[in-house]
Design an enzyme around this catalytic site. Structure first.
Site, PDB file in Angstrom:
ATOM      1  N   CYS A 177       3.817  10.314  -3.636  1.00 32.21           N
ATOM      2  CA  CYS A 177       3.290   9.243  -2.783  1.00 32.21           C
ATOM      3  C   CYS A 177       1.764   9.213  -2.824  1.00 32.21           C
ATOM      4  O   CYS A 177       1.156   8.154  -2.920  1.00 32.21           O
ATOM      5  CB  CYS A 177       3.694   9.445  -1.319  1.00 32.21           C
ATOM      6  N   ASP A 178       1.137  10.371  -2.711  1.00 32.79           N
ATOM      7  CA  ASP A 178      -0.310  10.396  -2.457  1.00 32.79           C
ATOM      8  C   ASP A 178      -1.146  10.958  -3.600  1.00 32.79           C
ATOM      9  O   ASP A 178      -2.373  10.885  -3.549  1.00 32.79           O
ATOM     10  CB  ASP A 178      -0.576  11.242  -1.194  1.00 32.79           C
ATOM     11  N   CYS A 212       3.741  14.896   0.041  1.00 36.48           N
ATOM     12  CA  CYS A 212       4.411  14.146  -1.018  1.00 36.48           C
ATOM     13  C   CYS A 212       3.438  13.791  -2.138  1.00 36.48           C
ATOM     14  O   CYS A 212       2.636  12.865  -2.000  1.00 36.48           O
ATOM     15  CB  CYS A 212       5.044  12.885  -0.442  1.00 36.48           C
TER      16      CYS A 212
END
Ligand code: NDP
Length: 316
Positions: A140-141, A137
């Site tokens: 997300c990261d 992701c």
């Protein structure tokens, strides 16, 4: 001994969609029952820092965020049960669901929040370096790779969108694809090819994730699918974007789905084709896939369930 549970609202799944649906249904005095499923807390329980869920100026860890959601749902009146729904009869209301525990759940409305799981390549290094350079992701990261070089694996819309997203953060993005053409939409491909920070490596698969305990991922060993020599690419992150599998197997032939098994909901709604069954979060949404969008859909589902139950009351 097997028990039978009766509820106005049965919520299946315990990610952000499920817990948000539970919070709203509980606060509407519907006493929801939430069955947590195989992975209580959902996908966020296998992530580390979450920096994009509003309300936490100091970063929160994924498992802690989900624990907070669980406690909040319980505090306002949700009954959480550790069980897995293995079958559902949608042919009549109330709906009858079977739990793996042997328990039966009878529900006037059902909110399906079973989520999805990222597909992985199946390499040992994906497990070894999960959270230390391997992610599924970018939203997300990606932030943790600011100013560094990363690779994205895949050739669909997700891979191209992730590569474009990462190119705004990272110094360089290498898209690794196993064929010589992408399946992503043309407009995305054009943006990708034009981007000066993105390089595409065609006809390559990842053979090995290279790295150390101390540094995490340091590179990838790539195999040439046309028989050329193996090569390596130096990156500190690998984003796997080869698709997701929605957890919708038990609803097959019962709820309308698209050809990738995502449940179909009515436009601007969480209503499925079966009256009284709603679906929210990643089991419906293959575009956004965010905790906050799943939570939003969970809220919508609870409001729609409540509306339907009060229509029933008026009709009675
Ligand atoms: P897709 O299934 O569309 O693409 C997966 C990609 O990963 C393909 O290019 C495939 O290669 C590759 N792949 C699959 N398995 C492997 C493997 N084992 N090793 C290497 N490569 C592999 O998944 P997406 O997540 O991209 O998209 C899923 C759906 O969601 C699609 O319908 C897409 O259109 C939609 N979507 C829409 C968005 C939007 O509208 N903005 C955003 C994101 C997704 P190959 O091409 O060779 O099969």
């Amino acid at each position: 001994m097997a028990e039978t549970h009766r509820t106005k609202v049965l919520i299946i799944g315990s990610g952000p969609a499920g817990y948000t649906a539970a919070i709203y249904a509980a606060r509407a005095s519907l006493k929801p029952l939430l069955v947590q499923g195989l992975q209580p807390g959902g996908q966020l329980t296998i992530t580390t820092e979450v920096e994009n869920y509003p309300g936490f100026a100091d970063m929160i860890m994924g498992p802690e965020l989900m624990e907070q959601m669980r406690q909040q749902a319980e505090k306002v009146g949700t009954e959480n049960r550790f069980d897995i729904i293995t079958d559902i009869d949608v042919s009549k209301r109330p709906f009858v669901c079977q739990g793996d525990s042997g328990d039966t759940y009878i529900a006037d409305t059902v909110i399906v929040c079973t989520g999805a799981q990222a597909r992985w390549l199946g390499l040992e290094g994906e497990t070894t370096f999960n959270g230390k350079g391997v992610s599924a992701c970018a939203t997300c990261d990606g932030f943790f790779y600011r100013g560094r070089e990363v690779a994205v694996i895949g050739g669909g819309n997700t891979a191209v969108e992730e590569a474009l997203y990462l190119a705004n953060i990272c110094d360089k993005v290498t898209l690794v694809h196993r064929r010589d053409q992408l399946r992503a939409e043309k407009i995305l491909q054009e943006r990708l090819f034009k981007h000066e920070k993105i390089e595409v490596l065609w006809n390559k698969t990842v053979e090995e994730v290279l790295g150390t305990d101390q540094d995490g991922v340091t590179g990838l060993r790539l195999k040439d699918t046309r028989g050329g020599e193996d090569t390596t690419v130096d990156v500190s992150g690998m984003f796997v974007a080869i698709g997701h599998d929605p957890a919708t197997k038990i609803f097959k032939d019962k709820l309308d789905m698209d050809d990738e098994n995502y449940i179909l909901a009515a436009p601007n709604s969480t209503r499925t084709n079966v009256r009284g069954i709603f679906a929210a979060g990643d089991c419906v949404d293959k575009v956004y896939r965010q905790a906050v969008t799943a939570a939003g859909m969970g809220c919508m589902a609870a409001l729609e369930a409540e509306r339907l139950l009060s229509e029933d009351d008026h009709a009675a």
